[in-house]
Motif scaffolding. Structure first.
Motif, mmCIF file in Angstrom:
data_model
loop_
_atom_site.group_PDB
_atom_site.id
_atom_site.type_symbol
_atom_site.label_atom_id
_atom_site.label_comp_id
_atom_site.label_asym_id
_atom_site.label_seq_id
_atom_site.Cartn_x
_atom_site.Cartn_y
_atom_site.Cartn_z
ATOM 1 N N SER A 32 -30.794 18.911 35.113
ATOM 2 C CA SER A 32 -30.170 20.258 34.691
ATOM 3 C C SER A 32 -28.924 20.091 34.521
ATOM 4 O O SER A 32 -28.311 18.987 34.849
ATOM 5 C CB SER A 32 -30.634 21.218 35.815
ATOM 6 O OG SER A 32 -29.852 20.750 36.778
ATOM 7 N N LYS A 33 -28.108 21.142 33.657
ATOM 8 C CA LYS A 33 -26.834 20.953 33.433
ATOM 9 C C LYS A 33 -25.938 20.530 34.615
ATOM 10 O O LYS A 33 -26.056 21.639 35.603
ATOM 11 C CB LYS A 33 -26.281 22.397 32.747
ATOM 12 C CG LYS A 33 -25.089 22.096 32.025
ATOM 13 C CD LYS A 33 -24.553 23.490 31.409
ATOM 14 C CE LYS A 33 -23.532 23.192 30.648
ATOM 15 N NZ LYS A 33 -22.914 24.472 30.063
ATOM 16 N N GLY A 34 -25.381 19.560 34.751
ATOM 17 C CA GLY A 34 -24.443 19.201 35.851
ATOM 18 C C GLY A 34 -25.044 18.474 36.793
ATOM 19 O O GLY A 34 -24.383 17.999 37.881
ATOM 20 N N ARG A 35 -26.451 18.180 36.835
ATOM 21 C CA ARG A 35 -26.978 17.572 37.978
ATOM 22 C C ARG A 35 -28.089 16.690 37.346
ATOM 23 O O ARG A 35 -28.944 17.084 36.613
ATOM 24 C CB ARG A 35 -27.507 18.321 39.115
ATOM 25 C CG ARG A 35 -27.976 17.771 40.066
ATOM 26 C CD ARG A 35 -28.441 18.837 41.046
ATOM 27 N NE ARG A 35 -28.968 18.211 42.409
ATOM 28 C CZ ARG A 35 -30.397 18.153 42.653
ATOM 29 N NH1 ARG A 35 -31.256 18.233 41.545
ATOM 30 N NH2 ARG A 35 -30.818 17.549 43.728
ATOM 31 N N ILE A 36 -28.099 15.390 37.456
ATOM 32 C CA ILE A 36 -29.489 14.699 37.258
ATOM 33 C C ILE A 36 -29.803 13.905 38.470
ATOM 34 O O ILE A 36 -29.228 13.370 39.313
ATOM 35 C CB ILE A 36 -28.890 13.584 36.040
ATOM 36 C CG1 ILE A 36 -30.196 12.786 35.514
ATOM 37 C CG2 ILE A 36 -27.936 12.662 36.719
ATOM 38 C CD1 ILE A 36 -29.990 12.224 33.966
ATOM 39 N N ARG A 37 -31.280 13.794 38.588
ATOM 40 C CA ARG A 37 -31.691 12.968 39.535
ATOM 41 C C ARG A 37 -32.564 11.996 38.823
ATOM 42 O O ARG A 37 -33.335 12.361 38.320
ATOM 43 C CB ARG A 37 -32.672 14.109 40.375
ATOM 44 C CG ARG A 37 -33.003 13.193 41.722
ATOM 45 C CD ARG A 37 -33.757 14.313 42.667
ATOM 46 N NE ARG A 37 -34.326 13.595 43.647
ATOM 47 C CZ ARG A 37 -35.677 13.945 44.120
ATOM 48 N NH1 ARG A 37 -36.234 14.993 43.607
ATOM 49 N NH2 ARG A 37 -36.138 13.185 45.129
ATOM 50 N N LEU A 38 -32.332 10.569 39.500
ATOM 51 C CA LEU A 38 -33.046 9.576 38.887
ATOM 52 C C LEU A 38 -33.866 8.843 40.011
ATOM 53 O O LEU A 38 -33.551 8.632 40.967
ATOM 54 C CB LEU A 38 -32.011 8.564 38.552
ATOM 55 C CG LEU A 38 -31.101 9.142 37.412
ATOM 56 C CD1 LEU A 38 -29.914 7.974 37.203
ATOM 57 C CD2 LEU A 38 -31.711 9.423 36.136
ATOM 58 N N ASN A 87 -17.823 19.487 31.357
ATOM 59 C CA ASN A 87 -16.753 19.497 30.412
ATOM 60 C C ASN A 87 -16.096 18.204 30.169
ATOM 61 O O ASN A 87 -15.771 17.865 29.110
ATOM 62 C CB ASN A 87 -15.681 20.262 31.233
ATOM 63 C CG ASN A 87 -16.133 21.918 31.316
ATOM 64 O OD1 ASN A 87 -16.666 22.304 30.360
ATOM 65 N ND2 ASN A 87 -15.815 22.361 32.428
ATOM 66 N N LEU A 88 -16.753 17.172 31.153
ATOM 67 C CA LEU A 88 -16.112 15.729 30.911
ATOM 68 C C LEU A 88 -17.127 14.900 30.379
ATOM 69 O O LEU A 88 -16.803 13.772 29.829
ATOM 70 C CB LEU A 88 -15.354 15.410 32.209
ATOM 71 C CG LEU A 88 -14.192 15.999 32.691
ATOM 72 C CD1 LEU A 88 -13.731 15.622 34.052
ATOM 73 C CD2 LEU A 88 -13.107 16.163 31.827
ATOM 74 N N ILE A 89 -18.448 15.271 30.781
ATOM 75 C CA ILE A 89 -19.393 14.249 30.173
ATOM 76 C C ILE A 89 -20.559 15.188 29.698
ATOM 77 O O ILE A 89 -21.062 16.161 30.524
ATOM 78 C CB ILE A 89 -20.195 13.365 31.415
ATOM 79 C CG1 ILE A 89 -19.125 12.509 31.964
ATOM 80 C CG2 ILE A 89 -21.329 12.699 30.990
ATOM 81 C CD1 ILE A 89 -19.527 11.726 33.320
ATOM 82 N N GLU A 90 -20.976 14.915 28.568
ATOM 83 C CA GLU A 90 -22.137 15.826 27.817
ATOM 84 C C GLU A 90 -23.368 15.458 28.556
ATOM 85 O O GLU A 90 -23.605 14.359 28.877
ATOM 86 C CB GLU A 90 -22.238 15.309 26.271
ATOM 87 C CG GLU A 90 -20.996 15.563 25.705
ATOM 88 C CD GLU A 90 -21.331 14.998 24.171
ATOM 89 O OE1 GLU A 90 -22.285 14.988 23.480
ATOM 90 O OE2 GLU A 90 -19.940 14.547 23.653
ATOM 91 N N PRO A 91 -24.000 16.366 29.036
ATOM 92 C CA PRO A 91 -25.360 16.184 29.683
ATOM 93 C C PRO A 91 -26.275 15.402 28.709
ATOM 94 O O PRO A 91 -27.033 14.615 29.515
ATOM 95 C CB PRO A 91 -25.872 17.516 29.884
ATOM 96 C CG PRO A 91 -24.687 18.556 29.632
ATOM 97 C CD PRO A 91 -23.842 17.924 28.982
#
Length: 118
Positions: A32-38, A87-91
């Motif tokens: 989701s925008k601002g959070r990734i789970r791998l 704002n610093l890393i595009e999703p």
């Protein structure tokens, strides 16, 4: 540069070819925008044991990057959750990295962020 047999991350420069391994070791569980789970592959454990990089040091260093808000690794289930500043890393770059796309652009973004690490 090595310190105590470990590879120092201070002058690390990531190349696009270095990122090609991401898809072998990680898959996206949720993003989701601002959070990734791998999900970390079992192959990662073996590669980490063979590596000269100290995993604890790596996690500490990554948490110092300004675009990373929080990073958690759950050893029990083998997942890595990263909260980041959109704002610093595009999703889309996260998904591109895991899927082997736009690796040159991603390497440039990573190298810019690595300048934050001391």
């Amino acid at each position: 540069m090595k310190q105590n047999g470990q590879i120092s991350l201070s002058n690390l420069q990531v190349k696009p070819s270095d990122l090609e391994l991401l898809s072998a070791y990680f898959s996206i569980i949720h993003h989701s925008k601002g959070r990734i789970r791998l999900r970390a592959s079992l192959k990662l454990k073996n590669a980490a044991q063979d590596s000269k990089i100290d995993a604890k040091e790596l996690m500490e260093k990554l948490s110092k990057i300004s675009s990373i808000k929080e990073i958690k690794f759950n050893k029990l289930i083998g997942s890595l959750t990263i909260s980041y500043d959109t704002n610093l890393i595009e999703p889309s770059l996260w998904e591109d990295a895991i899927n082997g796309r736009n690796l040159e652009k991603i390497a440039n973004v990573i190298n810019e962020n690595l300048k934050d690490i001391k």
